[in-house]
Write an enzyme that holds these catalytic residues in place. Structure first.
Site: not given
Ligand code: 9PG
Length: 443
Positions: A288, A348
């Site tokens: 990720d 998500d």
């Molecule tokens: C775990 C998650 C899950 C999820 C992923 C990801 O800050 N942001 O823009 C942001 C975007 C996506 C996100 C988290 C933060 O989700 O897509 O399935 O694994 O991380 O932290």
């Protein structure tokens, strides 16, 4: 430097523009020619979702390596596409001027006129058949993922309870994937949080049921509060001007830098982490925040961000071995082709249909469905598309709509619910939809 490469005559009332987003969560869609997306303004979204950390100007469609125009009326679809995406991805922009869409790019692209069936999705599928010719794709068994019920508060007990429930409730799961929350800090992947007193034991319990064990990791990030960052500050990608670590996002409330995987010692560290997890029995890796591996900056080896990213993906594959399944998330799209088994293709999914503040990349069914539908042509050509988890518990707004989108356009089937939270409808739909992913195109 952007140079004009074409001017396409269109019917402004009916023409459509497809713009490929930079990474998994970036806005991708098929837009009316008169309705360019609003520019990204939030600093977090600029760092995470935008190529080179830069937003498209107002009124401009921007594709990362790919943009297509359907003029509607007469004429074929025109596809502007990257020649390759292994060292840089051209930024392609289109701006409406009266009855013309004027197209610009900052590097050479191919221009293809496509008069075949299926409009823009059909033309993109044919473009992908050329771009990604000859890839052997693998089926992914249905997954259970801990994030969408428990988020970062997940405990070992939550995973065990669901492992028991999937047998008791006859929910057909082939991979049990522990998401974010098991680690003490991003980077310190082998030091578990207090929520997971015995992570290797949990992995063994999962594999003893005959299922694959899966784990989430952000291998290209390092948290500034981590022991890793304290002991190896020289493993962070740096801003060439200031010499400071490049900001690459916030994970678990920790501000993170990008890990320089061109540094041989950092590469060895990550390989050892992944090898240890393999030794526990993990054979499914959801990697990720991968965009962090592609940020531009000073590295040990002189490489572009994208070269460094692909170097990192290759070393991850070497470390986990050919039999493990590799799923990209938050990952640059075109530079990942051929290097992952499956890829998240949207923001998500969330229980709320509408995103917070109307933001186009925030978790929500609206944003997830937009990307999953727009990028359906990638399924079975680049990889298995991961539309994100099914969430079918009663608290999820418009849950049957999401089930239909996943069934129609997705590839990977993943359950994001605590199984005891499902009512009769949710359980029946989950049992029906959890099947091996197709490896064929859907459109
Ligand atoms: C775990 C998650 C899950 C999820 C992923 C990801 O800050 N942001 O823009 C942001 C975007 C996506 C996100 C988290 C933060 O989700 O897509 O399935 O694994 O991380 O932290």
């Amino acid at each position: 430097m952007m140079t004009q490469i074409a001017a396409v005559r269109i019917d402004p009332a009916r023409a459509r523009v497809y713009a490929e987003g930079w990474q998994s969560w970036s806005q991708s869609g098929l837009f009316p020619a008169t309705a360019a997306p609003l520019p990204v303004t939030s600093p977090e979204s600029l760092a995470i979702d935008c190529q080179y950390g830069q937003a498209a100007p107002a009124g401009v469609f921007e594709g990362s390596g790919l943009l297509a125009v359907d003029p509607a009326g007469s004429g074929a679809v025109t596809v502007f596409g990257a020649l390759e995406a292994s060292s840089r991805v051209p930024v392609i922009q289109a701006r409406l001027h009266g009855e013309e869409l004027v197209v610009y790019a900052n590097a050479p692209v191919t221009t293809t006129k496509d008069s075949g069936p299926g409009g823009i999705p059909g033309a993109l599928g044919r473009w992908a058949d050329g771009f990604a010719a000859g890839l052997a794709l693998r089926e992914i068994p249905p997954v259970w993922c801990s994030w969408y019920q428990y988020y970062s508060g997940v405990t070992q007990g939550d995973v065990l309870a669901n492992l028991i429930a999937m047998d008791a409730l006859r929910v057909p799961v082939g991979v049990v994937q522990v998401d974010d929350g098991y680690e003490s800090c991003p980077g310190d992947w082998l030091t578990a949080s207090s929520q997971f007193p015995d992570l290797p034991g949990l992995i063994a319990t999962i594999t003893n049921t005959g299922r694959r064990a899966g784990i989430w990791i952000a291998p290209m990030l390092v948290g500034r509060s981590s022991k890793l960052f304290a002991s190896h500050p020289d493993w962070a990608v740096r801003d060439p001007g200031t010499g400071e670590p490049v900001y690459a996002g916030t994970v678990c409330r920790d501000s993170c830098a990008a890990l320089d995987l061109t540094h041989p010692d950092a590469a060895r560290y990550l390989a050892a982490v992944l090898g240890t997890m393999r030794g526990w029995g993990v054979s499914y890796f959801k990697i990720d925040f991968c965009y962090a591996g592609a940020v531009e900056g000073s590295r040990y080896a002189a490489m572009t961000g994208i070269e460094a990213y692909r170097h990192g993906l290759r070393l991850i594959r070497d470390a986990i071995g050919p039999d493990a399944l590799l799923v990209g998330c938050g990952a640059p799209i075109l530079p990942s082709v051929g290097l992952v088994d499956a890829m998240r293709v949207g923001p998500d999914m969330a229980a709320d249909y509408e995103p917070r503040g109307g933001q186009p990349t925030m978790p929500s069914q609206r944003n997830a469905a937009r990307n999953v539908i727009a990028r359906a042509w990638q399924q079975g050509r680049f990889w298995v598309n991961d539309p994100d988890c099914l969430m079918l518990r009663p608290q999820v707004q418009r849950r049957s709509e999401w089930a239909s989108v996943v069934e129609r356009f997705g590839g990977l089937r993943c359950c994001g619910d605590g199984l005891r939270q499902l009512d009769d409808w949710g359980l029946a739909a989950m049992r029906r939809l959890l099947v091996d992913s197709p490896v064929k195109p859907v459109t």
